[in-house]
Design a protein around this motif. Sequence first.
Motif, short mmCIF file in Angstrom:
data_model
loop_
_atom_site.label_atom_id
_atom_site.label_comp_id
_atom_site.label_asym_id
_atom_site.label_seq_id
_atom_site.Cartn_x
_atom_site.Cartn_y
_atom_site.Cartn_z
N VAL A 1 0.88 -1.17 0.00
CA VAL A 1 0.00 0.00 0.00
C VAL A 1 0.91 1.22 0.00
N VAL A 2 0.72 2.12 -0.96
CA VAL A 2 1.58 3.29 -1.07
C VAL A 2 0.74 4.57 -1.00
N ALA A 3 1.28 5.56 -0.29
CA ALA A 3 0.60 6.85 -0.17
C ALA A 3 0.86 7.69 -1.40
N SER A 4 -0.21 8.05 -2.10
CA SER A 4 -0.13 8.98 -3.21
C SER A 4 -0.82 10.28 -2.78
N SER A 5 -1.15 11.14 -3.72
CA SER A 5 -1.66 12.47 -3.36
C SER A 5 -2.56 13.04 -4.44
N MET A 6 -3.56 13.81 -3.99
CA MET A 6 -4.41 14.51 -4.94
C MET A 6 -3.65 15.55 -5.74
N PHE B 1 -6.47 13.27 -0.24
CA PHE B 1 -6.82 14.67 -0.38
C PHE B 1 -6.31 15.38 0.88
N ASN B 2 -6.89 16.45 1.34
CA ASN B 2 -6.29 17.24 2.42
C ASN B 2 -6.59 16.62 3.78
N GLU C 1 -11.72 31.94 -1.67
CA GLU C 1 -12.84 31.12 -2.10
C GLU C 1 -12.40 29.84 -2.81
N GLN C 2 -11.10 29.62 -2.92
CA GLN C 2 -10.61 28.35 -3.47
C GLN C 2 -11.01 27.21 -2.53
N THR C 3 -11.28 26.03 -3.09
CA THR C 3 -11.79 24.93 -2.29
C THR C 3 -10.87 23.71 -2.32
N ARG C 4 -10.93 22.96 -1.21
CA ARG C 4 -10.23 21.70 -1.07
C ARG C 4 -11.15 20.72 -0.35
N ASP C 5 -10.73 19.47 -0.36
CA ASP C 5 -11.49 18.37 0.25
C ASP C 5 -10.74 17.90 1.49
N PHE C 6 -11.30 18.13 2.68
CA PHE C 6 -10.63 17.84 3.93
C PHE C 6 -11.17 16.56 4.55
N ILE C 7 -10.27 15.61 4.80
CA ILE C 7 -10.65 14.32 5.36
C ILE C 7 -9.87 14.07 6.65
N ASN D 1 -9.02 7.49 -4.83
CA ASN D 1 -9.17 8.75 -4.11
C ASN D 1 -9.59 8.49 -2.67
N LEU D 2 -8.98 9.22 -1.74
CA LEU D 2 -9.45 9.23 -0.35
C LEU D 2 -9.77 10.66 0.04
N GLY D 3 -11.04 10.98 -0.01
CA GLY D 3 -11.54 12.29 0.38
C GLY D 3 -12.95 12.14 0.88
N THR D 4 -13.66 13.25 1.04
CA THR D 4 -15.04 13.21 1.51
C THR D 4 -16.03 13.52 0.40
N GLY D 5 -15.57 14.21 -0.64
CA GLY D 5 -16.49 14.67 -1.67
C GLY D 5 -17.23 15.94 -1.29
N ASN D 6 -16.85 16.56 -0.16
CA ASN D 6 -17.50 17.77 0.32
C ASN D 6 -16.49 18.90 0.41
N PRO D 7 -16.39 19.74 -0.61
CA PRO D 7 -15.37 20.79 -0.62
C PRO D 7 -15.66 21.89 0.39
N LYS D 8 -14.59 22.47 0.93
CA LYS D 8 -14.66 23.61 1.84
C LYS D 8 -13.74 24.70 1.32
#
Length: 375
Positions: A118-123, A211-212, A248-254, A278-285
């Motif tokens: 299992v390897v950590a990648s990034s958005m 993601f973040n 107002e830029q958005t990211r996905d925080f998990i 992908n590992l995120g929430t799908g809910n941008p902030k």
Amino acid sequence: MTNVLVTGGAGFVGSHIVDELVASGYDVTVVDNLTEQVHDDEPDYLNDEAEYVWGDVRDRELMTELLEEADVLNHQASAVGVGQSMYEIEKYVEVNTLATARILDIIVNEDISLEKIVVASSMSIYGEGAYHCPEEDTLHYPSLRGSETMAEGQWEHVCPDCGTELEPIATSEKKPRESTSVYAISKKDQEELTLSVARSYDIPAVALRYFNIYGSRQALGNPYTGVCAIFSSRIKNDNPPLIFEDGEQTRDFIHISDIARANRLAMERDEAEDVALNLGTGNPKTITEIAETLIDLYGKSDELEPEIANDFRQGDIRHCYADTSRAAELLDFKPSVTFEEGMRELVEWGREQDAQDNFEEAHAELEDKGLVGDN
């Protein structure tokens, strides 16, 4: 009992993965070099039931010994920081790309038998996220915004056909990758090297595109880490969070606990093989929302408010949040921690931490390297 080797297992993400695996009955070995930028000393949260080896993943002899005893490799070790990577190029490529290549070379040439990697990648490997034109009803994958455009305060992407402002939509794993920093390129290297070699040698492997991530154990004094940690150190030192562009830029925080659980599922589930998820929430902030939430939770709403810089960093993207459907299908994974719950957990932990605010120094470095533009 399955022995899992976790690289970078004393760090923010790795240590939570260690806790998750130990609690699930795995025998865990950690290798970590306790890099000075992240650790002042051995952290006090280390899991007593794991074995710790203080060493560098670039050490071929050490990694050979550790891999010979491992059943599963969970590779989290990485130099982290988008801005810093643009002027510490050799370091990031060596720690991320070369170290991963060396580990894989050991696995192949020392006849290491592994059940899974299992390897950590990034958005960050996506560059900009996916967008939709409401006028033309078309899908778009825009490249980076130009310096001249941002210097004029034009932050949003527009449709190349009709000029309508594009709407961000969830970014799936199918989106073409356009890595826009040395860090992103090195993370793409880690992912692609691992999946390619594992595929060739019939080793089950999965790459997790984080993601973040936020939560307890983030290095609050590291000005190159995630925005939640950077803002927390500013607020704890009674300084306003500095926000680039218009906020107002958005990211996905998990939350980190969801990341740890997903790593265990990726290790255990046969459906997740030879795939990136992908590992995120799908809910941008928005970044402004993050700053205001942290100021409020730290009880400093009467004293502080975010400072909108209206300048910009070279290589920054505007919007990107995760399409999480593939992880739900293959890992049966859905985030369990809400944004509100996760932020409270971060702040409760952060209140007890010393947090030196090193943001100004890091920002000055970016300016000195010509990586910050004025609006």
